[in-house]
Design a protein around this motif. Structure first.
Motif, mmCIF file in Angstrom:
data_model
loop_
_atom_site.group_PDB
_atom_site.id
_atom_site.type_symbol
_atom_site.label_atom_id
_atom_site.label_comp_id
_atom_site.label_asym_id
_atom_site.label_seq_id
_atom_site.Cartn_x
_atom_site.Cartn_y
_atom_site.Cartn_z
ATOM 1 N N PRO A 27 1.143 -1.288 -0.065
ATOM 2 C CA PRO A 27 0.118 0.006 0.117
ATOM 3 C C PRO A 27 0.976 1.475 -0.015
ATOM 4 O O PRO A 27 1.888 1.253 0.524
ATOM 5 N N PHE A 28 0.436 2.298 -0.708
ATOM 6 C CA PHE A 28 1.369 3.440 -0.784
ATOM 7 C C PHE A 28 0.443 4.853 -0.826
ATOM 8 O O PHE A 28 -0.715 4.591 -1.515
ATOM 9 N N GLU A 31 4.163 8.079 -3.047
ATOM 10 C CA GLU A 31 5.849 7.572 -2.632
ATOM 11 C C GLU A 31 6.312 7.476 -3.962
ATOM 12 O O GLU A 31 7.398 6.463 -4.251
ATOM 13 N N ASP A 60 -3.381 4.472 -2.144
ATOM 14 C CA ASP A 60 -4.319 4.876 -1.304
ATOM 15 C C ASP A 60 -4.515 6.469 -1.584
ATOM 16 O O ASP A 60 -4.332 7.411 -0.818
ATOM 17 N N LYS A 91 -3.946 3.468 5.455
ATOM 18 C CA LYS A 91 -3.347 2.330 5.166
ATOM 19 C C LYS A 91 -4.165 1.126 5.385
ATOM 20 O O LYS A 91 -3.906 -0.005 4.754
ATOM 21 N N GLN A 115 11.177 0.446 4.370
ATOM 22 C CA GLN A 115 11.660 0.228 5.778
ATOM 23 C C GLN A 115 11.534 -1.215 6.272
ATOM 24 O O GLN A 115 12.251 -1.598 6.949
ATOM 25 N N ARG A 217 13.504 5.283 6.663
ATOM 26 C CA ARG A 217 12.686 5.544 5.635
ATOM 27 C C ARG A 217 13.600 5.916 4.403
ATOM 28 O O ARG A 217 14.633 6.791 4.540
HETATM 29 N N1 UDP Z 1 0.425 4.783 3.530
HETATM 30 C C1 UDP Z 1 -0.786 4.427 2.906
HETATM 31 N N2 UDP Z 1 -1.812 5.134 3.199
HETATM 32 C C2 UDP Z 1 -1.931 6.419 4.266
HETATM 33 C C3 UDP Z 1 -0.538 6.442 4.980
HETATM 34 C C4 UDP Z 1 0.303 5.632 4.613
HETATM 35 O O1 UDP Z 1 -0.913 3.732 2.263
HETATM 36 O O2 UDP Z 1 -2.720 7.139 4.370
HETATM 37 C C5 UDP Z 1 1.547 3.857 3.308
HETATM 38 C C6 UDP Z 1 2.913 4.617 3.034
HETATM 39 O O3 UDP Z 1 2.754 5.091 1.716
HETATM 40 C C7 UDP Z 1 3.756 3.565 3.345
HETATM 41 C C8 UDP Z 1 3.107 2.618 4.488
HETATM 42 O O4 UDP Z 1 1.816 2.929 4.259
HETATM 43 O O5 UDP Z 1 4.095 2.768 2.236
HETATM 44 C C9 UDP Z 1 3.720 3.104 5.905
HETATM 45 O O6 UDP Z 1 3.303 4.589 5.981
HETATM 46 P P1 UDP Z 1 4.622 5.441 6.603
HETATM 47 O O7 UDP Z 1 6.069 5.267 6.344
HETATM 48 O O8 UDP Z 1 4.323 6.927 6.531
HETATM 49 O O9 UDP Z 1 4.540 4.986 8.149
HETATM 50 P P2 UDP Z 1 5.575 4.632 9.378
HETATM 51 O O10 UDP Z 1 6.729 3.809 8.395
HETATM 52 O O11 UDP Z 1 6.222 5.798 9.609
HETATM 53 O O12 UDP Z 1 4.894 3.968 10.380
#
Ligand code: UDP
Ligand code: MG
Length: 338
Positions: A27-28, A31, A60, A91, A115, A217
């Protein structure tokens, strides 16, 4: 000419022999800076498996070039499928869309920002082949995160495993492998409030935990901030436990009992010594204390009523807007509007 008809695709997916070995769900949201590299690293990791797989990108509601990019991706050995949601649903909803679409014999959830290193995929599949039905990836270090985030995350996991009936492994995010049987169960869970860490853990099955180092990231910004995280935590607690309601009841019982004992004491004291008018501070204190407990309890109740309200509307979790599929060894994509 079209690369693969959607009918062919659906039919290919139901035959066990042609089922992709793994469906990688990514999901992204906005990005574009990392997607190219993400695709490269994921396909490189999958090539070690030497079997046809499927990569599912879920857009998304991105506003940048992300959709344009993923809908052009292709691979000689694997299906590349992209789904575009009609707006940003979060997400959790995007992952649910991916899980519904996945046709593989097992499924891996992966963040687009790299990540969660795709290089672990062969190791995860190996664990699955050896009998694990869920392979949870546990972070060894929380690199690139400050002490406050680490501290609050730790507190949240502890609190969650205390209040809910089934345990959530600490420091395991969404990065995990699940057998298709597990995915099938998750797809039947009907709730709108998608607290994925809880939902993914709910079916149980044979679990194995592998450790990994979570990378910082690759580029861009995290989409999470503290208000969002607090919202997620509240959602997690209220959708997986009714213990806070019990506590509110207990607090009510305890204060009533205390009030009863106090009434007895005051009554006896007045009878024996009479009652000069004193005790203003203690009265105010008790009023504030009781007021606080009442408001808190109403708030807790409100959280649950709010969830009921959301659930009762039965709205769909997400809305699909567009879909693109590229068959293995094809470079042209079949797209359709949904
Ligand atoms: N993401 C998404 N929809 C959202 C927020 C985030 O699909 O509304 C995706 C984002 O692109 C990434 C993943 O979810 O691939 C994790 O998000 P993020 O890196 O911002 O979160 P963290 O790793 O900081 O917890
Ligand atoms: Mg991230």
């Amino acid at each position: 000419m079209s690369a693969v008809s959607f009918q062919d695709y659906a039919q290919a997916s139901i035959h066990p022999k042609t089922k992709p070995l793994v469906s990688v769900i990514i999901p992204f949201l906005n990005e574009s800076e990392v997607l190219e590299q993400c695709h490269q690293r994921v396909t490189k990791a999958l090539s070690e498996l030497q079997q046809g797989c499927e990569i599912i990108y879920i857009d998304d509601g991105s506003q940048d070039q992300s959709w344009h990019m993923v809908s052009q991706f292709n691979h000689p050995l694997h299906y590349v499928r992209s789904l575009r949601l009609s707006r940003n649903f979060g997400k959790e909803a995007a992952m649910s869309a991916g899980l519904k679409a996945a046709a593989g014999r097992c499924v891996i959830l992966l963040d687009a920002d790299l990540q969660d290193p795709p290089e672990y995929i062969p190791q995860m599949v190996e664990a699955w082949r050896n009998g694990a039905q869920v392979v949870e990836m546990q972070r060894r270090e929380r690199q690139g995160e400050n002490w406050l985030k680490r501290f609050t995350a730790h507190g949240f996991y502890r609190f969650m495993s205390y209040v809910s009936d089934h345990s959530i492994t600490e420091n395991v995010g969404d990065f995990r492998l699940m057998d298709e049987k597990v995915v099938k169960v998750i797809n039947t869970l009907p709730e709108r409030t998608r607290f994925m860490k809880g939902l993914l853990a709910w079916p149980g099955f044979r679990r194995q935990v592998l450790s990994f180092d979570r990378d910082p990231r690759l580029a861009g910004q995290t989409k999470w901030n503290y208000p969002k995280l607090i919202h997620l935590a509240l959602e997690g607690i209220t959708s997986f436990s009714t213990k806070p309601l019990r506590w509110a009841t207990m607090a009510g019982l305890a204060t009533s009992l205390a009030a009863f004992v106090m009434a007895l004491v005051v009554f006896t004291k007045t009878l024996i010594w009479g009652e000069p008018v004193v005790g203003y501070p203690s009265t105010i204190l008790i009023i504030l204390f009781l007021g606080g407990i009442q408001l808190l309890s109403i708030g807790v109740l409100g959280e649950y009523v709010g969830r009921l309200f959301i659930e009762s509307k039965q709205r769909p979790l997400y809305v699909l807007m567009e879909e693109a599929i590229t068959k293995p060894s094809h470079t042209n994509t079949d797209t359709r509007t949904l």
